[in-house]
Design a protein around this motif. Sequence first.
Motif, short mmCIF file in Angstrom:
data_model
loop_
_atom_site.label_atom_id
_atom_site.label_comp_id
_atom_site.label_asym_id
_atom_site.label_seq_id
_atom_site.Cartn_x
_atom_site.Cartn_y
_atom_site.Cartn_z
N ILE A 166 8.20 -1.08 26.50
CA ILE A 166 6.85 0.20 27.31
C ILE A 166 7.32 0.19 28.28
O ILE A 166 7.52 -0.58 29.37
N VAL A 167 7.45 1.82 29.11
CA VAL A 167 7.70 2.29 30.23
C VAL A 167 7.25 3.80 30.37
O VAL A 167 6.34 4.22 29.55
N PRO A 168 6.30 3.51 31.89
CA PRO A 168 6.10 5.36 32.14
C PRO A 168 6.34 6.71 31.45
O PRO A 168 7.97 6.46 31.19
N ILE A 169 5.64 7.38 30.83
CA ILE A 169 6.63 8.56 30.17
C ILE A 169 7.99 8.81 31.07
O ILE A 169 9.06 8.91 30.65
N ALA A 170 7.90 9.16 32.65
CA ALA A 170 8.98 9.67 33.21
C ALA A 170 10.10 9.66 32.90
O ALA A 170 11.33 9.74 33.11
N GLN A 171 10.16 7.97 32.24
CA GLN A 171 11.44 6.96 31.78
C GLN A 171 11.72 7.27 30.60
O GLN A 171 13.11 6.99 30.13
N ALA A 172 11.70 7.93 29.61
CA ALA A 172 11.14 8.05 28.14
C ALA A 172 12.60 9.07 27.79
O ALA A 172 12.06 10.58 28.22
N THR A 173 13.82 8.81 28.11
CA THR A 173 14.78 9.71 27.87
C THR A 173 15.60 9.44 26.42
O THR A 173 15.78 8.75 26.16
N ILE A 174 16.57 11.15 25.78
CA ILE A 174 16.69 10.27 24.95
C ILE A 174 17.91 11.19 24.89
O ILE A 174 18.41 11.85 26.21
N GLY A 175 19.33 10.59 24.50
CA GLY A 175 20.86 11.02 25.02
C GLY A 175 21.22 12.32 24.29
O GLY A 175 19.87 13.04 23.31
N VAL A 176 21.65 13.44 25.46
CA VAL A 176 21.71 15.38 24.71
C VAL A 176 23.16 14.75 24.05
O VAL A 176 22.50 16.08 23.23
N THR A 177 23.44 14.15 23.27
CA THR A 177 24.41 13.84 21.64
C THR A 177 23.98 13.45 20.69
O THR A 177 24.32 13.41 19.28
N ASP A 178 22.37 13.21 21.39
CA ASP A 178 21.61 12.53 20.13
C ASP A 178 20.71 13.58 18.99
O ASP A 178 21.05 14.85 19.12
N TRP A 179 21.59 13.37 17.83
CA TRP A 179 21.17 14.48 16.32
C TRP A 179 20.00 15.15 16.85
O TRP A 179 19.57 16.13 16.37
N GLY A 180 18.64 14.08 17.03
CA GLY A 180 17.47 14.04 16.99
C GLY A 180 17.68 15.84 18.07
O GLY A 180 16.06 16.51 17.91
N LEU A 181 18.37 15.54 18.73
CA LEU A 181 18.19 16.96 19.85
C LEU A 181 19.14 18.22 19.52
O LEU A 181 19.17 18.78 18.84
N THR A 182 20.52 18.06 19.69
CA THR A 182 21.13 18.78 19.21
C THR A 182 21.13 19.43 18.27
O THR A 182 21.98 20.79 17.64
N HIS A 183 20.39 18.99 16.86
CA HIS A 183 20.42 19.49 15.45
C HIS A 183 18.95 19.54 15.13
O HIS A 183 18.33 19.36 13.76
N SER A 184 18.38 19.83 16.46
CA SER A 184 16.45 19.17 16.18
C SER A 184 16.55 18.70 14.42
O SER A 184 15.70 18.87 14.08
N ASP A 185 16.95 17.05 14.85
CA ASP A 185 16.72 16.00 13.46
C ASP A 185 16.03 15.31 13.80
O ASP A 185 16.21 14.40 14.30
N VAL A 186 14.46 15.34 13.72
CA VAL A 186 13.31 14.71 14.03
C VAL A 186 12.48 14.94 12.86
O VAL A 186 12.12 15.97 12.47
N ALA A 187 11.71 13.67 12.63
CA ALA A 187 10.60 13.29 11.76
C ALA A 187 9.74 13.18 12.73
O ALA A 187 10.07 12.36 13.54
N TYR A 188 8.37 13.96 13.02
CA TYR A 188 6.96 13.12 13.97
C TYR A 188 6.51 13.38 13.18
O TYR A 188 5.54 14.18 12.37
N ASP A 189 5.26 12.23 14.22
CA ASP A 189 3.54 12.86 13.50
C ASP A 189 3.23 12.99 15.43
O ASP A 189 3.75 12.47 15.84
N VAL A 190 1.52 12.70 15.66
CA VAL A 190 1.47 12.71 16.19
C VAL A 190 -0.70 12.44 16.44
O VAL A 190 -0.73 13.47 15.20
N VAL A 191 -0.57 11.75 16.46
CA VAL A 191 -2.38 10.75 16.46
C VAL A 191 -2.96 11.16 17.30
O VAL A 191 -2.60 10.52 18.96
N PRO A 192 -4.27 11.51 17.85
CA PRO A 192 -4.84 11.49 18.31
C PRO A 192 -5.90 10.30 18.85
O PRO A 192 -6.09 9.59 18.05
N VAL A 193 -5.85 10.28 20.24
CA VAL A 193 -6.76 8.70 20.42
C VAL A 193 -8.32 9.81 21.17
O VAL A 193 -7.87 10.22 22.04
N TRP A 194 -9.03 9.35 20.79
CA TRP A 194 -10.47 9.70 21.86
C TRP A 194 -11.75 8.89 21.55
O TRP A 194 -11.56 8.27 21.13
N GLU A 195 -11.87 8.31 23.21
CA GLU A 195 -12.85 7.04 23.21
C GLU A 195 -12.76 6.21 22.90
O GLU A 195 -12.99 4.78 22.51
#
Lengths: 301, 301
Positions: free
Chosen positions: A16-45
């Motif tokens: 677990i790191v501060p957000i500014a330190q979270a990176t992925i490699g420039v050759t990761d297909w997640g980036l170069t092929h937009s090859d990602v599955a994701y989701d977003v869950v809200p946290v509220w109160e």
Amino acid sequence: MDHDFSKGAAWIRGEIVPIAQATIGVTDWGLTHSDVAYDVVPVWEGAFFRLGDYLERFEASMAAGRMQVGMGRAEIETALHDMVATSGLRAAYVAMVAARGTPIIPGSRDPRDCANHFYAWCVPYVHVVKPEVAEAGAHVWLSEDVRRIPDDSVNPRAKNYHWGDFTQGLFEAKDRGFETVVLPDHAGNVTEGPGFNIFALKGGMVITPDRGVLHGITRRTVLELARAEGLDTCERALPVTELMEADEVFLSSSGGGVIPVSRVGERRFSNGAAGPVALRLRAAYFAALQDPVRRTEIDYS
Amino acid sequence: MDHDFSKGAAWIRGEIVPIAQATIGVTDWGLTHSDVAYDVVPVWEGAFFRLGDYLERFEASMAAGRMQVGMGRAEIETALHDMVATSGLRAAYVAMVAARGTPIIPGSRDPRDCANHFYAWCVPYVHVVKPEVAEAGAHVWLSEDVRRIPDDSVNPRAKNYHWGDFTQGLFEAKDRGFETVVLPDHAGNVTEGPGFNIFALKGGMVITPDRGVLHGITRRTVLELARAEGLDTCERALPVTELMEADEVFLSSSGGGVIPVSRVGERRFSNGAAGPVALRLRAAYFAALQDPVRRTEIDYS
């Protein structure tokens, strides 16, 4: 070592790191092929909302993309929990991501050869439309130039980062002074916008597109709340012409709940203000965020 | 500090680093919205090939995406040159990328508010189809399930990372034992594949799709070489039915030049071998890579 988590945190490679330190490699297909599955869950109160539903959809998106990250639901849930607890954020946008990675066999062009990996990050809660704008009724641009990517090109129900159509649509909207954009499909139906689903209310019936769109968890919550309010609901193709004849229009997003719309292009709804039903559903959504049955409390200690 | 550049190098934030150290943030819209303009120029035997043409297209892609990276063509060229020289690679795949970045105004959802940025990276030369496979004639799958993203959803002439349709098509192809995939459009025409354009030869005429595809620099080189060989060329819609009736089929890519195709789905071409015209154009392409007028020599000293 930076320990400032005020802007957010990430869980990446088991740390677990501060957000500014979270990176992925420039050759990761997640980036170069937009090859990602994701989701977003809200946290509220201080609690996740409908966490099980979001995790279920994330798993479905990974399966659709044939991603295997070597972590089960319990491990992913623990990672998300520990990350948000470390961040200290009590209202957060929490992203979970599976990325294709890079081929284990050098030079391979086969997606089956890649080492998929999981990471997550959270930042202070995001409103896709600012609350003060939502309460006055958002102005939404219906794109003239851009059509939503069809579902036989990229499956919109597997949540993904293919936002090129949304981004071009946003430029079109912002240049004209609109808050956000909704894209039509190639058959003249309304689809969705960057980060939200859309609804039309006509004579007590709430209609939302079913095909070519993400089946949002907030969309599902809104349909449930509408039925609890005594409204009828229907998931089907929504022609642009029908949207323009609606009594009210509103959006749904995990980033802001129900967002009333007072204008689509030149057409004004509810005399240019937020509609009464949309405002009632908006209040009902924020009340639902308090429902203990749907909350997974976070232990920040 | 790692100084191993054998796997490649990157130019990022003004520094040249080994490729493994080149990363972008997980919240960069370049990743989360696949909001990137990029290009790839080949380096062959110590020189860039047609560098000016690739830089021109990169600038056009940035303009289409309304990206401003604060670097002119000369600065970008210097960055690429210094990076490849540092890597020591004499045959390389050289990527230049403009990414949207993150909003300068916290919480903004407006792409106009983002700080765009440039980076570049190079790795040993990539063949989109292995040379031994290309020389025998590649087996190409024509997707049955996936349609190419239409050009009124995402502009394919502005080179981008929206590869979701290609990736699903690649799974379909690889599962069936094919080398790679070509996607049809929604009107039954052939478009392109992951990293290449496609050509059909019929009665001395070389035909390649014009709409809904990247206008590849290698595609342009191949059209020039075909005309120099006395063939007629034509850029127009290429129906799948017409592709299947061709005398020969081949692909073009900066990652491998001209790639003969011996099979598309169940249809075999040139008796299941590489076609003679395709092989001649393949040889002509590798010869063209030696053309001093089109080469920009790299100073490795």
